[in-house]
Scaffold this motif. Sequence first.
Motif, PDB file in Angstrom:
ATOM      1  N   PRO A 280       0.788  -1.236   0.000  1.00  0.00           N
ATOM      2  CA  PRO A 280       0.000   0.000   0.000  1.00  0.00           C
ATOM      3  C   PRO A 280       0.824   1.292   0.000  1.00  0.00           C
ATOM      4  O   PRO A 280       0.348   2.313  -0.480  1.00  0.00           O
ATOM      5  CB  PRO A 280      -0.821  -0.100   1.293  1.00  0.00           C
ATOM      6  N   ASP A 281       2.063   1.248   0.483  1.00  0.00           N
ATOM      7  CA  ASP A 281       2.874   2.472   0.552  1.00  0.00           C
ATOM      8  C   ASP A 281       3.715   2.697  -0.692  1.00  0.00           C
ATOM      9  O   ASP A 281       4.545   3.591  -0.724  1.00  0.00           O
ATOM     10  CB  ASP A 281       3.771   2.453   1.787  1.00  0.00           C
ATOM     11  N   GLY A 282       3.531   1.878  -1.715  1.00  0.00           N
ATOM     12  CA  GLY A 282       4.289   2.028  -2.950  1.00  0.00           C
ATOM     13  C   GLY A 282       5.430   1.044  -3.095  1.00  0.00           C
ATOM     14  O   GLY A 282       5.969   0.886  -4.178  1.00  0.00           O
ATOM     15  N   GLY A 283       5.824   0.388  -2.020  1.00  0.00           N
ATOM     16  CA  GLY A 283       6.846  -0.656  -2.095  1.00  0.00           C
ATOM     17  C   GLY A 283       6.284  -1.909  -2.749  1.00  0.00           C
ATOM     18  O   GLY A 283       5.096  -1.980  -3.080  1.00  0.00           O
ATOM     19  N   GLN A 284       7.145  -2.879  -2.928  1.00  0.00           N
ATOM     20  CA  GLN A 284       6.721  -4.123  -3.573  1.00  0.00           C
ATOM     21  C   GLN A 284       7.330  -5.325  -2.878  1.00  0.00           C
ATOM     22  O   GLN A 284       8.374  -5.227  -2.235  1.00  0.00           O
ATOM     23  CB  GLN A 284       7.163  -4.155  -5.033  1.00  0.00           C
ATOM     24  N   ILE A 285       6.677  -6.466  -3.061  1.00  0.00           N
ATOM     25  CA  ILE A 285       7.258  -7.758  -2.730  1.00  0.00           C
ATOM     26  C   ILE A 285       7.454  -8.484  -4.046  1.00  0.00           C
ATOM     27  O   ILE A 285       6.546  -8.535  -4.879  1.00  0.00           O
ATOM     28  CB  ILE A 285       6.350  -8.580  -1.793  1.00  0.00           C
ATOM     29  N   GLU A 286       8.657  -8.994  -4.253  1.00  0.00           N
ATOM     30  CA  GLU A 286       8.942  -9.836  -5.413  1.00  0.00           C
ATOM     31  C   GLU A 286       8.963 -11.273  -4.905  1.00  0.00           C
ATOM     32  O   GLU A 286       9.765 -11.619  -4.044  1.00  0.00           O
ATOM     33  CB  GLU A 286      10.301  -9.500  -6.007  1.00  0.00           C
ATOM     34  N   LEU A 287       8.076 -12.086  -5.434  1.00  0.00           N
ATOM     35  CA  LEU A 287       7.987 -13.494  -5.045  1.00  0.00           C
ATOM     36  C   LEU A 287       8.552 -14.348  -6.172  1.00  0.00           C
ATOM     37  O   LEU A 287       8.136 -14.211  -7.317  1.00  0.00           O
ATOM     38  CB  LEU A 287       6.525 -13.866  -4.776  1.00  0.00           C
ATOM     39  N   PHE A 288       9.517 -15.185  -5.835  1.00  0.00           N
ATOM     40  CA  PHE A 288      10.203 -16.008  -6.822  1.00  0.00           C
ATOM     41  C   PHE A 288      10.008 -17.490  -6.542  1.00  0.00           C
ATOM     42  O   PHE A 288       9.832 -17.902  -5.389  1.00  0.00           O
ATOM     43  CB  PHE A 288      11.726 -15.767  -6.776  1.00  0.00           C
ATOM     44  N   SER A 289      10.129 -18.286  -7.594  1.00  0.00           N
ATOM     45  CA  SER A 289      10.304 -19.730  -7.455  1.00  0.00           C
ATOM     46  C   SER A 289      11.676 -20.049  -8.040  1.00  0.00           C
ATOM     47  O   SER A 289      12.034 -19.542  -9.097  1.00  0.00           O
ATOM     48  CB  SER A 289       9.223 -20.493  -8.227  1.00  0.00           C
TER      49      SER A 289
END
Length: 128
Positions: A50-59
């Motif tokens: 919500p604050d503009g950051g991101q989570i990058e989820l990898f396999s």
Amino acid sequence: MHLDGIHHVAIIASDYRRSKRFYSEILGLKVLAEVYRQARDSWKLDLALPDGGQIELFSFPGAPARPSYPEAQGLRHLAFRTTDLDVAVQSLTAQGVACEPIRIDEYTGKRFTFFADPDDLPLELYET
């Protein structure tokens, strides 16, 4: 140097589909992009915070497990801000996610709790 904030946090999942569901459906993070990287046999999912950051989820096939307990050196946990900790805990609990008892930060007086993602990575909810 001037830093404006955290751009992203990267997480490698042991079960990509299970973690994708957890972060996008249970935590409710918006999917920005999803790509399959054939050269690495790896999926990458970008999720908006919500604050503009991101989570990058990898396999990544064959990635070793990360020790969490006892706590290992390195990144300790990822904390999410919330304005209503009780509602957030109730939402997680209703979806089968166990939360630790709510505690009070002895320095700030703010309430917080911990829970885990599908790979047992420690996540925190911190009431602001």
